[in-house]
Write a protein that holds these residues in place. Structure first.
Motif, mmCIF file in Angstrom:
data_model
loop_
_atom_site.group_PDB
_atom_site.id
_atom_site.type_symbol
_atom_site.label_atom_id
_atom_site.label_comp_id
_atom_site.label_asym_id
_atom_site.label_seq_id
_atom_site.Cartn_x
_atom_site.Cartn_y
_atom_site.Cartn_z
ATOM 1 N N GLU A 40 0.833 -1.203 0.000
ATOM 2 C CA GLU A 40 0.000 0.000 0.000
ATOM 3 C C GLU A 40 0.873 1.260 0.000
ATOM 4 O OE1 GLU A 40 -3.290 0.268 -0.072
ATOM 5 O OE2 GLU A 40 -3.823 -1.841 0.056
ATOM 6 N N VAL A 41 1.928 1.246 0.807
ATOM 7 C CA VAL A 41 2.799 2.430 0.900
ATOM 8 C C VAL A 41 3.526 2.666 -0.419
ATOM 9 C CG1 VAL A 41 4.820 3.398 2.058
ATOM 10 C CG2 VAL A 41 3.069 2.207 3.387
ATOM 11 N N ILE A 42 4.096 1.607 -0.990
ATOM 12 C CA ILE A 42 4.831 1.759 -2.250
ATOM 13 C C ILE A 42 3.882 2.147 -3.379
ATOM 14 C CG2 ILE A 42 6.256 0.567 -3.946
ATOM 15 C CD1 ILE A 42 7.340 -1.172 -1.709
ATOM 16 N N GLY A 43 2.694 1.515 -3.425
ATOM 17 C CA GLY A 43 1.738 1.829 -4.482
ATOM 18 C C GLY A 43 1.291 3.280 -4.439
ATOM 19 N N GLY A 93 2.005 -3.490 16.594
ATOM 20 C CA GLY A 93 2.802 -2.289 16.378
ATOM 21 C C GLY A 93 4.128 -2.588 15.702
ATOM 22 N N ASP A 94 4.743 -3.708 16.074
ATOM 23 C CA ASP A 94 6.000 -4.088 15.436
ATOM 24 C C ASP A 94 5.810 -4.365 13.944
ATOM 25 O OD1 ASP A 94 7.265 -3.852 17.837
ATOM 26 O OD2 ASP A 94 7.253 -5.999 18.301
ATOM 27 N N MET A 95 4.681 -4.981 13.595
ATOM 28 C CA MET A 95 4.430 -5.283 12.188
ATOM 29 C C MET A 95 4.107 -4.022 11.389
ATOM 30 S SD MET A 95 5.095 -8.379 11.502
ATOM 31 C CE MET A 95 6.501 -8.055 12.609
ATOM 32 N N PHE A 96 3.533 -3.022 12.047
ATOM 33 C CA PHE A 96 3.353 -1.726 11.387
ATOM 34 C C PHE A 96 4.714 -1.140 11.006
ATOM 35 C CE2 PHE A 96 2.970 2.879 11.390
ATOM 36 C CZ PHE A 96 1.834 3.091 10.617
ATOM 37 N N ALA A 97 5.650 -1.201 11.956
ATOM 38 C CA ALA A 97 7.006 -0.714 11.677
ATOM 39 C C ALA A 97 7.695 -1.589 10.635
ATOM 40 C CB ALA A 97 7.821 -0.680 12.965
ATOM 41 N N ALA A 98 7.442 -2.913 10.671
ATOM 42 C CA ALA A 98 8.068 -3.810 9.695
ATOM 43 C C ALA A 98 7.576 -3.515 8.290
ATOM 44 C CB ALA A 98 7.777 -5.263 10.069
ATOM 45 N N GLY A 99 6.272 -3.243 8.138
ATOM 46 C CA GLY A 99 5.752 -2.895 6.823
ATOM 47 C C GLY A 99 6.375 -1.616 6.289
ATOM 48 N N MET A 100 6.537 -0.632 7.150
ATOM 49 C CA MET A 100 7.196 0.609 6.727
ATOM 50 C C MET A 100 8.646 0.367 6.364
ATOM 51 S SD MET A 100 4.836 2.863 6.793
ATOM 52 C CE MET A 100 5.806 4.358 6.642
ATOM 53 N N ALA A 101 9.329 -0.521 7.119
ATOM 54 C CA ALA A 101 10.732 -0.812 6.828
ATOM 55 C C ALA A 101 10.879 -1.538 5.487
ATOM 56 C CB ALA A 101 11.334 -1.658 7.943
ATOM 57 N N ILE A 102 9.938 -2.436 5.171
ATOM 58 C CA ILE A 102 9.992 -3.129 3.888
ATOM 59 C C ILE A 102 9.813 -2.145 2.731
ATOM 60 C CG2 ILE A 102 8.814 -4.839 2.445
ATOM 61 C CD1 ILE A 102 8.127 -6.356 5.008
ATOM 62 N N ALA A 103 8.915 -1.176 2.924
ATOM 63 C CA ALA A 103 8.641 -0.204 1.863
ATOM 64 C C ALA A 103 9.634 0.948 1.829
ATOM 65 C CB ALA A 103 7.231 0.362 2.045
ATOM 66 N N LEU A 104 10.489 1.085 2.854
ATOM 67 C CA LEU A 104 11.346 2.262 2.969
ATOM 68 C C LEU A 104 12.298 2.456 1.793
ATOM 69 C CD1 LEU A 104 12.241 4.682 4.648
ATOM 70 C CD2 LEU A 104 13.832 3.181 5.851
ATOM 71 N N VAL A 123 12.258 1.569 -1.460
ATOM 72 C CA VAL A 123 11.580 2.001 -2.674
ATOM 73 C C VAL A 123 10.808 3.293 -2.439
ATOM 74 C CG1 VAL A 123 9.877 1.349 -4.424
ATOM 75 C CG2 VAL A 123 11.404 -0.367 -3.473
ATOM 76 N N GLY A 124 10.123 3.389 -1.301
ATOM 77 C CA GLY A 124 9.332 4.581 -1.018
ATOM 78 C C GLY A 124 10.184 5.827 -0.905
ATOM 79 N N PHE A 125 11.333 5.725 -0.238
ATOM 80 C CA PHE A 125 12.197 6.905 -0.091
ATOM 81 C C PHE A 125 12.766 7.336 -1.441
ATOM 82 C CE2 PHE A 125 16.360 8.868 0.835
ATOM 83 C CZ PHE A 125 15.924 9.936 1.622
ATOM 84 N N ALA A 126 13.157 6.358 -2.273
ATOM 85 C CA ALA A 126 13.682 6.702 -3.592
ATOM 86 C C ALA A 126 12.602 7.365 -4.455
ATOM 87 C CB ALA A 126 14.227 5.457 -4.283
ATOM 88 N N LEU A 167 12.968 0.206 -9.328
ATOM 89 C CA LEU A 167 13.361 0.077 -7.927
ATOM 90 C C LEU A 167 12.816 -1.199 -7.302
ATOM 91 C CD1 LEU A 167 12.844 3.772 -6.824
ATOM 92 C CD2 LEU A 167 15.025 2.577 -6.961
ATOM 93 N N LEU A 168 11.598 -1.595 -7.687
ATOM 94 C CA LEU A 168 11.046 -2.851 -7.178
ATOM 95 C C LEU A 168 11.883 -4.038 -7.630
ATOM 96 C CD1 LEU A 168 7.181 -2.434 -7.541
ATOM 97 C CD2 LEU A 168 8.453 -2.798 -5.434
ATOM 98 N N ALA A 169 12.340 -4.016 -8.887
ATOM 99 C CA ALA A 169 13.177 -5.103 -9.378
ATOM 100 C C ALA A 169 14.510 -5.158 -8.637
ATOM 101 C CB ALA A 169 13.412 -4.936 -10.881
#
Length: 262
Positions: A102-105, A179-190, A192-195, A230-232
């Motif tokens: 969701e974050v990356i999309g 709460g940890d999984m909320f942070a984990a989802g953000m870390a996974i998307a970080l 690509v999302g930051f770029a 970036l996803l690739a």
């Protein structure tokens, strides 16, 4: 123990029903098993196949006055709560993939592309759907479905029917893990999302330096192209992050059946 003979047929059917409750509740809340496209008949058969051997390994007797009593309702409620807690713990780990998608999309500008998620039936972005499918493949590849079944079977030893209640500490563990999984989802998307944010900043600078340029005709394709590239590039890191989150969900489910009630 299971009653035998024609006389105990009704009691045996009630035992079968009780044995299906905990696995059925866990599969209802767990990923893959709880998907809407999984027929209810398949879930019932799997629940029965898991519950009968599991309940046979511990001493168990039906309430003397039957299931339709206070003791019977307490027994059923404890089985439902325990099963839902085990399945929900794994679902939280799996949900990190959906959140990252969701974050990356949204960062790529694909938030308007909505699809129906076969896991929950709700609509989600196309990229969230892609990472959800990737999470399903990883869950099955790491034998997460077998690990969940093993956790359910082991739970009957530490939390036998009639004494299966989540303690305060176990409920707090589930809440903190969310709460940890909320942070984990953000870390996974970080990555690509930051770029993608940097790409959008560059496009904004170009729009300020060249006002005559049509930003919408250039910015959207450039952002989507950058996102795909970036996803690739980040695919191994994303897959590792999703696998780690699912494994942590399984670890939480194991800890719930071994921790002492608070």
């Amino acid at each position: 123990m299971l009653p035998t003979g024609i006389v105990g047929l009704e009691a045996q059917l009630w035992v079968f029903l009780v044995a299906m409750i905990r696995p059925g509740a866990a599969f209802l809340a767990a990923p893959v098993f709880g998907a809407q496209n999984v027929p209810i008949q398949v879930r019932l058969i799997i629940s029965l196949a898991v519950g009968i051997p599991a309940i046979s390994q511990v001493p168990f007797d039906l309430p003397p006055d039957g299931i339709a009593t206070v003791a019977g309702f307490t027994l059923v409620a404890g089985e439902v709560v325990t099963g839902l807690a085990l399945g929900f713990a794994v679902q939280l780990g799996y949900a990190a993939a959906m959140m990252a998608g969701e974050v990356i999309g949204n960062s790529m500008g694909l938030g308007f592309a909505q699809m129906v998620d076969p896991q929950s039936g709700a609509s989600s972005t196309a990229l969230g759907q892609f990472l959800s499918i990737l999470g399903t493949f990883l869950f099955l590849a790491m034998n997460g479905h077998l690990a969940l079944i093993q956790v359910i079977v082991d739970s009957y030893r530490s939390l036998p029917p009639g004494h299966a209640w989540m303690g305060q500490g176990q409920i707090q563990d589930i809440l903190m893990f969310g709460g940890d999984m909320f942070a984990a989802g953000m870390a996974i998307a970080l990555p690509v999302g930051f770029a993608l944010i940097l790409v959008q900043v560059v496009m904004a600078m170009l729009a300020r330096s060249a006002p005559a340029m049509n930003l919408f005709s250039v910015g959207m394709p450039a952002t989507i192209l950058a996102g795909v590239i970036l996803l690739a590039v980040a695919a191994p890191a994303i897959g590792e992050g999703i696998s780690t989150s699912i494994e942590r969900g399984l670890d939480l489910a194991r800890s719930l059946v071994t921790a002492k009630g608070g």
